[in-house]
Enzyme design. Structure first.
Site, short mmCIF file in Angstrom:
data_model
loop_
_atom_site.label_atom_id
_atom_site.label_comp_id
_atom_site.label_asym_id
_atom_site.label_seq_id
_atom_site.Cartn_x
_atom_site.Cartn_y
_atom_site.Cartn_z
CE1 TYR A 109 -3.23 -2.81 0.24
CE2 TYR A 109 -3.66 -2.25 2.53
CZ TYR A 109 -3.93 -3.02 1.42
OH TYR A 109 -4.90 -4.00 1.49
CG LEU A 125 -19.32 0.31 1.94
CD1 LEU A 125 -19.15 1.78 2.33
CD2 LEU A 125 -20.73 -0.17 2.22
N GLY A 128 -17.08 1.60 -2.88
CA GLY A 128 -17.99 2.73 -3.04
C GLY A 128 -19.07 2.53 -4.08
CG LEU A 158 -23.62 -1.60 -1.78
CD1 LEU A 158 -24.52 -2.29 -2.81
CD2 LEU A 158 -23.17 -2.60 -0.73
CB THR A 159 -22.45 4.57 -1.88
OG1 THR A 159 -21.64 5.07 -2.97
CG2 THR A 159 -21.57 3.96 -0.81
N GLY A 160 -24.04 3.82 -4.78
CA GLY A 160 -24.79 4.40 -5.89
C GLY A 160 -24.16 5.65 -6.48
#
Length: 351
Positions: free
Chosen positions: A53, A242, A245, A247-249
């Site tokens: 990372y 998620l 991100g 999945l948050t739309g």
């Protein structure tokens, strides 16, 4: 914050784990320190990182995240309050990390000792093999996955030899006190069982955890791996709950908001596709109908799973971090769970 036992160890970790992979790319050292301070204030004692990372992984970002954590340990003096997890790379695309060599007895020592220097600590509580050095179905590769590769390097004999050699290296580090426990990441049911068998035959401690992707859009773990987790006591540390991100739309209809992960993904944002979008709309509708935040609903669902040890959250802003941590207080009703099950039947594998 609810605590869970980490596998067969005596360690108790928080059910929310602070993920760190954006530190050094999307987030600065100051951001990293602020997130660590807040997480500790909220009772979180578990953080996860990796030598490779920040993400996107590159020559320039290699080791930056561990450096930021190390400087926080030095500044805060809070090392004894944290259960620290890291990972060794290898056997993948990152040729700048020891020429991409799979983990072995020699390079595990090199990797651990380098991570300890960056982290400014004497030990790592949980050290994980980041991914298998053989074909696997993770990172969007499931649709083209071929377990019958005829590459000699992927023969059963070769794979088991690499595992056995890596276990020797991990055991060396355990004996020297540089790591305390070992775990896996992006593994399969067969893979976990081979690691466990080889460890026991050699008289080493077995793996205590497995870090795989898990969330409403990615539920491979519900089946064979869930059974393995139960009987082998290798609880799941779920990353990307998620779906980065998706999945948050926020990526629906082609939107790519400034500063989001989709703007920095090197290999294409594979989770954001037409199949996922259909499921995302349905899950967002479930959340809206029940007056819930979609991200918190998704995290609460992951936390409700019986095989879950800890859900790894990542945030690029303090607002996201606070909301994600608050999801630990949410308990989903039977009605919400029923609606989630309905959507899952219609879209069982959108990624």
């Amino acid at each position: 914050m609810k605590m869970k036992q980490l596998g067969r160890t005596g360690l108790q970790v928080t059910e929310i784990c602070l993920g760190t992979m954006t530190w050094g790319a999307q987030n600065s050292e100051a951001d990293a320190h602020a997130q660590l301070d807040y997480a500790l204030e909220q009772g979180i004692n578990f953080i996860d990182t990796a030598e490779g990372y920040a993400v996107p992984m590159s020559v320039e970002s290699f080791g930056k995240t561990e450096n930021h954590i190390g400087s926080w340990f030095k500044k805060s003096g809070a090392r004894d309050k944290i259960i620290l997890a890291s990972k060794i790379s290898g056997g993948g695309k990152q040729k700048w990390i020891r020429d991409g060599a799979a983990p072995n007895r020699q390079n595990i020592r090199e990797a651990v000792e380098a991570s300890l220097r960056r982290l400014q600590t004497d030990y790592i509580d949980l050290y994980q093999i980041h991914w298998p050095s053989r074909p696997n179905f993770h990172f969007g590769a499931a649709w083209n996955y071929d377990a019958y590769s005829d590459d000699p390097a992927h023969s059963t004999e070769s794979v088991l030899e690499r595992m056995a050699d890596a276990l020797e290296g991990l055991n060396d580090m355990v004996k020297e006190g540089k790591i305390r426990h070992t775990g896996l990441s992006n593994e399969t049911a067969w893979g976990v069982m081979q690691w466990q068998r080889l460890a026991r035959e050699a008289g080493f401690a077995p793996m205590v955890s497995i870090q795989n992707e898990y969330g409403l859009l990615q539920r491979h773990f519900d089946y064979d791996l869930a059974e393995v987790a139960r009987h082998e006591k290798v609880g799941l540390l779920a990353y990307s709950p998620l779906a980065a991100g998706v999945l948050t739309g926020k990526y629906l209809d082609g939107a790519i908001p400034a500063g989001t992960r989709a703007t920095v993904a090197i290999d294409g944002f594979w989770r954001n596709n037409e199949h996922a979008s259909k499921a995302v709309r349905e899950y967002c509708s479930v959340a809206e109908n029940h007056g819930l935040d979609i991200a918190q609903m998704a995290l609460a669902f992951a936390l409700s799973r019986p095989f879950m040890t800890s859900v790894i959250i990542g945030a690029t802003s303090m607002e996201q971090l606070k909301s994600n941590i608050a999801a630990s207080e949410l308990r989903l009703s039977d009605e919400v769970l029923s609606d989630i099950a309905r959507v899952y039947r219609d879209y069982p594998r959108p990624l």
